[in-house]
Design a protein around this motif. Structure first.
Motif, PDB file in Angstrom:
ATOM      1  N   ARG A 160      13.678  -4.595  72.989  1.00 56.37           N
ATOM      2  CA  ARG A 160      14.345  -3.427  73.718  1.00 56.37           C
ATOM      3  C   ARG A 160      15.427  -3.912  74.797  1.00 56.37           C
ATOM      4  O   ARG A 160      15.042  -4.661  75.703  1.00 56.37           O
ATOM      5  CB  ARG A 160      13.366  -2.311  74.031  1.00 56.37           C
ATOM      6  CG  ARG A 160      12.677  -1.570  73.046  1.00 56.37           C
ATOM      7  CD  ARG A 160      11.506  -1.031  73.579  1.00 56.37           C
ATOM      8  NE  ARG A 160      10.901  -0.120  72.573  1.00 56.37           N
ATOM      9  CZ  ARG A 160      10.127  -0.602  71.534  1.00 56.37           C
ATOM     10  NH1 ARG A 160       9.739  -1.798  71.560  1.00 56.37           N
ATOM     11  NH2 ARG A 160       9.809   0.429  70.692  1.00 56.37           N
ATOM     12  N   ASP A 192       3.251 -10.721  73.326  1.00 53.22           N
ATOM     13  CA  ASP A 192       3.103  -9.236  73.545  1.00 53.22           C
ATOM     14  C   ASP A 192       2.464  -8.972  72.029  1.00 53.22           C
ATOM     15  O   ASP A 192       3.021  -8.929  70.903  1.00 53.22           O
ATOM     16  CB  ASP A 192       4.315  -8.715  73.538  1.00 53.22           C
ATOM     17  CG  ASP A 192       5.064  -9.202  74.798  1.00 53.22           C
ATOM     18  OD1 ASP A 192       5.334 -10.179  74.692  1.00 53.22           O
ATOM     19  OD2 ASP A 192       5.147  -8.419  75.699  1.00 53.22           O
ATOM     20  N   ARG A 193       1.434  -8.210  72.338  1.00 55.78           N
ATOM     21  CA  ARG A 193       0.649  -7.246  71.446  1.00 55.78           C
ATOM     22  C   ARG A 193       0.013  -6.062  71.680  1.00 55.78           C
ATOM     23  O   ARG A 193      -1.037  -5.594  71.824  1.00 55.78           O
ATOM     24  CB  ARG A 193      -0.509  -8.218  70.632  1.00 55.78           C
ATOM     25  CG  ARG A 193      -0.195  -9.253  70.103  1.00 55.78           C
ATOM     26  CD  ARG A 193      -1.389 -10.185  69.842  1.00 55.78           C
ATOM     27  NE  ARG A 193      -2.829  -9.651  69.385  1.00 55.78           N
ATOM     28  CZ  ARG A 193      -3.572  -9.377  70.013  1.00 55.78           C
ATOM     29  NH1 ARG A 193      -3.709  -9.986  71.181  1.00 55.78           N
ATOM     30  NH2 ARG A 193      -4.802  -8.911  69.628  1.00 55.78           N
TER      31      ARG A 193
HETATM   32  S1  SF4 Z   1       3.100  -2.605  71.204  1.00 55.25           S
HETATM   33 FE1  SF4 Z   1       2.917  -3.941  69.379  1.00 55.25          FE
HETATM   34  S2  SF4 Z   1       4.449  -2.988  67.946  1.00 55.25           S
HETATM   35 FE2  SF4 Z   1       4.960  -2.130  69.762  1.00 55.25          FE
HETATM   36  S3  SF4 Z   1       6.498  -3.248  70.638  1.00 55.25           S
HETATM   37 FE3  SF4 Z   1       4.579  -4.180  71.412  1.00 55.25          FE
HETATM   38  S4  SF4 Z   1       4.305  -5.624  70.041  1.00 55.25           S
HETATM   39 FE4  SF4 Z   1       5.710  -4.251  69.103  1.00 55.25          FE
END
Ligand code: SF4
Length: 340
Positions: free
Chosen positions: A261, A306-307
């Motif tokens: 983003r 990132d997760r």
């Molecule tokens: S929460 Fe998971 S699916 Fe959503 S932007 Fe972060 S990595 Fe991507």
């Protein structure tokens, strides 16, 4: 050139917020009375957005989505669409909007080369819309949907954030409305992201609960089997109608997430839940070369772990991600700044 992160996820999909302003105050996103806005002088010009997209495109990004805030509050948005649509490697150029201003702009956006539109529609009831958004614009959204179809857009999607006790009695009505206007409806689980200061687990209607509710009305529902990094799981009703569910809260899909983003002031975030971003405006404004910008972007993506939504799932007693005091200090933590 294709680059991948530590989980093998490619950098393919860039969501570009063109403004942090919005003309609605949805309960799940902007429930507060007052907000801290990004300074106007920091907002990227269209030429700057276009220059950054050129860099990202050379690193593999081929899908763009314009977001906000509300993107149609950005003056002359079709001019940006025209610039982005002219880039030969961009194969998908979409926009997410609340639809309020769409009736006036749908044709210009189509003519400028926008491929697809997703419109937020959380209710079909005007009085509920007013309560949910603190604005009286329901008819304008419906007019915007009609204008989008009339302008020639195909593949229209309607996104509904489902909140238990608020609009969970409208799932069937929304699917039927989608059939009428030729749009695919997608139900989104209420998420505990920055800005969702009223969130609690009790207000989440899970994907499982949504499917049960819809099966009671329609009969057996089948999953659509497909390979995709799209956030929605798609399902088929007995009459072949397709709809989607985005289950970020109870069944996240971070493993296939190729999205990042860019905020309207040029901060680049690797996850909706990320605390830190990479500042791209400053190097851009001191005329950094493409190679210099790539040298910021490439290692950042290659180190990405990132997760966010999967990690939130491990927390037993979940509450809103960021408290109001912290949001006031850094508006970049707000979902409406990151483009949802
Ligand atoms: S929460 Fe998971 S699916 Fe959503 S932007 Fe972060 S990595 Fe991507």
């Amino acid at each position: 050139m294709l680059i991948s992160d530590t989980l093998g996820r490619p950098l393919r999909n860039l969501r570009i917020s063109v403004t942090d302003r919005c003309n609605l105050r949805c309960q799940y996103c902007m429930p507060e009375e007052e907000y801290v806005w990004l300074p106007r002088g920091d907002i990227l010009h269209f030429e700057e957005v276009s220059a950054l997209v050129d860099v990202f495109a050379e690193l593999g990004v081929d899908k763009l989505r314009l977001t906000g805030g509300e993107p149609l509050l950005r003056r002359d948005l079709p001019a940006l669409v025209r610039m982005l649509a002219a880039k030969p490697t961009i194969r998908d150029l979409a926009m997410t909007t609340n639809g309020v201003l769409l009736a006036d702009h749908a044709q210009a956006l189509f003519d400028a080369g926008l491929h697809r539109v997703t419109i937020s529609l959380d209710t079909l009831r005007p009085e509920r819309f007013r309560a949910l958004t603190r604005r009286d614009s329901h008819q304008k959204v419906l007019d915007g949907i009609e204008a989008t179809v009339r302008a020639g857009f195909k593949g229209l999607k309607l996104d509904t954030v489902v909140m238990r006790g608020t609009n969970d009695d409208e799932l069937v009505d929304l699917i039927e409305f989608g059939k009428q206007v030729g749009a695919e409806v997608r139900f989104i689980e209420y998420m505990d992201v920055g800005g969702a200061t009223l969130w609690s687990m009790d207000t989440v209607l899970s994907r499982t609960a949504m499917l049960e509710l819809l099966e009671r009305h329609y009969g057996p529902i089948e999953p659509v089997v497909e390979e995709s990094s799209a956030p929605a799981d798609r399902f088929r009703l007995p009459d072949e109608t397709i709809f989607g569910i985005i289950s970020s809260t109870t069944a996240p899909f971070c493993r296939s997430c190729d999205r990042s983003r860019l905020t309207a002031d040029g901060m680049w975030y690797l996850c909706l839940y990320a605390r830190q971003g990479t500042a791209l405006r400053e190097p851009l404004r001191r005329s950094a070369s493409k190679e210099e910008l790539k040298s910021l972007i490439i290692p950042t993506w290659q180190q990405r772990r990132d997760r966010g939504a999967e990690e939130r799932l491990q927390i037993h007693h979940r509450s809103p991600l960021v408290q109001i005091g912290e949001l006031r200090k850094d508006p970049h933590l707000e979902m409406h700044t990151r483009g949802g």
